[in-house]
Design an enzyme around this catalytic site. Structure first.
Site, PDB file in Angstrom:
ATOM      1  CG  ASP A 183      -9.410   3.137   1.383  1.00  0.00           C
ATOM      2  OD1 ASP A 183      -8.381   2.890   0.367  1.00  0.00           O
ATOM      3  OD2 ASP A 183      -8.947   3.048   2.413  1.00  0.00           O
TER       4      ASP A 183
ATOM      5  N   GLY B 270      -5.197   3.532  -7.962  1.00  0.00           N
ATOM      6  CA  GLY B 270      -5.198   3.785  -9.380  1.00  0.00           C
ATOM      7  C   GLY B 270      -4.648   5.074  -9.938  1.00  0.00           C
TER       8      GLY B 270
ATOM      9  CG  ASP C  54      -1.933   0.932   1.118  1.00  0.00           C
ATOM     10  OD1 ASP C  54      -2.033   2.081   0.425  1.00  0.00           O
ATOM     11  OD2 ASP C  54      -2.821   0.634   2.101  1.00  0.00           O
TER      12      ASP C  54
HETATM   13  C1  GLA Z   1      -5.511   1.964   2.803  1.00  0.00           C
HETATM   14  C2  GLA Z   1      -5.976   1.018   1.629  1.00  0.00           C
HETATM   15  C3  GLA Z   1      -7.190  -0.042   2.763  1.00  0.00           C
HETATM   16  C4  GLA Z   1      -6.733  -0.297   3.991  1.00  0.00           C
HETATM   17  C5  GLA Z   1      -5.780   0.546   4.862  1.00  0.00           C
HETATM   18  C6  GLA Z   1      -5.263   0.094   6.070  1.00  0.00           C
HETATM   19  O1  GLA Z   1      -6.464   3.066   3.083  1.00  0.00           O
HETATM   20  O2  GLA Z   1      -6.571   1.522   0.699  1.00  0.00           O
HETATM   21  O3  GLA Z   1      -7.528  -1.034   1.813  1.00  0.00           O
HETATM   22  O4  GLA Z   1      -5.565  -1.452   3.556  1.00  0.00           O
HETATM   23  O5  GLA Z   1      -5.019   1.536   4.111  1.00  0.00           O
HETATM   24  O6  GLA Z   1      -4.597   1.364   6.610  1.00  0.00           O
END
Ligand code: GLA
Length: 503
Positions: free
Chosen positions: A324, A303, A264
């Site tokens: 998200d 994205g 991430d």
């Molecule tokens: C980001 C990701 C989520 C999740 C959170 C965890 O927002 O996009 O899917 O993994 O981090 O902190």
């Protein structure tokens, strides 16, 4: 008189200097999982003006404005995040040796109060950008020939995930029949990380006493274990990221028996530019391959930077295409219905990921959750359940495990559907399936029931199909030439598998 004025002036100057906020400040917040959350305030005061930097979790802000005086300063902190500016506001006040700080995450959110103490200059400074490798093609790991299916802890458990929750999810995947329906990955999202040991090896925090044993438990059930990290020093939730330890972390995951990594961007946003993303993700792609263990590689950078164009080159098996998801119809629909143009980038081995499922989390009704599943199946999206599997109602379970809907999602041709027709609140999507049949999804995004009728020709059929099965009920549907029609409840979907005649 003159002398008195001088003394008065002198005293007030002393007061101002005594209230000097200049220096490095740290807020330390010990968490029950044994980790300590730290925020750093590196401030410089000149009169009533304050400049400097604030590092909190994944964010590294520059103080762009200050107002007030030594009794109470208001600091406005900003940072560039991709194309947009993020802002945060802090009230700071020096009381004795302590800096009293208050802020809100959003203007309507509750007040967060913190106390900072002086710390060594330089502590908490944002680490430098690491040199990045030249771009090359990471060979395919041949995994995920159909979109990955499983469960992920984040949507329901967020920071409450622990060893017991993961074992519970694994148990439930088996006992509910979800494993049999195809859900095999048990993915631990953010907040499992602890500190690094003296050799720099990442360790799990108190919530996960033995990662290797957990992997063995999950494997013992015929399932696979996933984990989460970031290329930055911190993850989104502020935990330890893989910055500067990429290869070492990949080796640790392999040694633990990890089968899936979600990587991430989050904490990398203040170190690298969006243009660096491909090289940053390639670095971990190479590191995973170098371990020799088959590990599904999930790219999570919302994205940005047209990831679908280079995701496969860095060894990615899936890449998030949006921000998200939240457990509301609007969030789900906004994401799901915006994916049509990305269909051509997905194929066996690498998939568009419109984010994890919210099915069963309570923010949508059953009709809307069916729409969520129908849409994700049409998109050939990864199916990562995000609910509490140990407390799933039969109705929700039926939505998650419907065999026809899963078969559409998992179709071996791996060609996502696209939007064929859109009229006001209704849309019809069509997906080609490997056996020559097609999936046709009719959606009603409106607030009231809709009667929908579309000519087969407008859906790209040269001849109307002869057979149709309702994927949700498995019943044969009588087709009315020359139209495809259905009455669809508000926010609902009708999902058909049609075949015959032309194909
Ligand atoms: C980001 C990701 C989520 C999740 C959170 C965890 O927002 O996009 O899917 O993994 O981090 O902190």
């Amino acid at each position: 008189m003159k002398k008195q004025l001088f003394v008065l002036l002198f005293v007030s100057c002393v007061c101002v200097f005594a209230a000097d906020l200049s220096g490095n400040w740290v807020v330390s917040d010990p968490l029950p999982d044994g980790t300590v959350r730290r925020a750093y305030f590196d401030l410089k005061q000149a009169g009533d003006r304050i400049t400097g930097h604030i590092r909190t979790g994944q964010f590294y802000f520059t103080v762009s404005d200050s107002s007030g005086d030594s009794d109470n300063f208001t600091l406005t902190a900003s940072m560039l995040d991709g194309d947009s500016q993020r802002k945060a506001t802090y009230q700071v006040k020096l009381t004795g040796d302590e800096l009293q700080i208050s802020t809100r995450r959003r203007p309507d959110a509750p007040l967060i109060e913190m106390v900072a103490h002086r710390t060594t200059p330089g502590e908490g400074a944002m680490p430098a950008r690491l040199p990045l490798p030249a771009l090359h093609q990471v060979p395919s790991n041949r995994l995920s020939q159909t979109p990955p299916m499983g469960w992920n802890s984040w949507n329901k458990f967020a920071s409450r995930v622990d060893d017991a929750a993961v074992r519970g999810a694994a148990d439930a995947l088996v006992s509910t029949g979800m494993k049999e329906a195809g859900y095999v990955y048990v993915n631990i999202d953010d907040t499992w990380q602890g500190d690094r040991d003296a050799q720099g090896n990442i360790q799990a925090n108190k919530k996960f006493p033995d990662m290797k044993a957990l992997a063995a438990y999950v494997h013992g059930k015929g399932l696979k274990l996933g984990i989460y990290s970031s290329p930055g020093p911190n993850t989104c939730a502020g935990y330890e990221g893989s910055y500067g330890h990429e290869a070492q972390d990949a080796r640790t995951y392999a040694q633990w028996g990890i089968d899936y990594l979600k990587y991430d961007w989050c904490g990398a946003r203040n170190i690298y530019e969006d243009d660096d993303m491909q090289a940053v993700y390639q670095k971990m792609g190479d590191a995973l391959q170098a371990t020799g263990r088959p590990i599904v590689y999930s790219l999570c950078q919302y994205g940005r930077a047209d990831v679908w164009k280079w995701g496969p080159d860095v060894g990615g098996n899936l890449w998030r295409t949006t921000g998200d998801i939240r457990d509301t119809y609007d969030s789900m629909a906004k994401i799901g219905f915006s994916q049509s143009h990305l269909a051509r980038y997905a194929a066996p081995g690498h998939w568009n990921d419109p984010d994890m499922l919210e099915v069963g989390n309570g923010g949508m009704n059953s009709v809307e959750y069916q729409t969520h599943m129908s849409l994700w199946a049409m998109l050939a999206a990864p199916l990562l359940a995000g609910n509490d599997l140990q407390h799933t109602s039969p109705e929700i379970l039926a939505i998650l495990t419907n065999r026809d809907v899963i078969a559409i999602d998992q179709d071996s041709a791996g060609k996502p559907g696209t939007r064929a027709v859109k009229n006001d609140d209704t849309e019809v999507w069509v997906r080609d399936l490997a056996n020559g049949a097609r999936a046709v999804a009719l959606f009603n995004r409106g607030a009231s029931e809709a009667a929908l009728a579309v000519k087969w020709a407008d859906l790209g059929f040269t001849m109307p199909p002869t057979h149709a099965r309702n994927a949700w009920t498995h019943e044969e549907v009588r087709l009315s030439d020359p139209e495809c029609s259905a009455i669809i409840p508000s926010h609902g979907a009708t999902l058909l598998i049609v075949s015959g005649r032309e194909r």
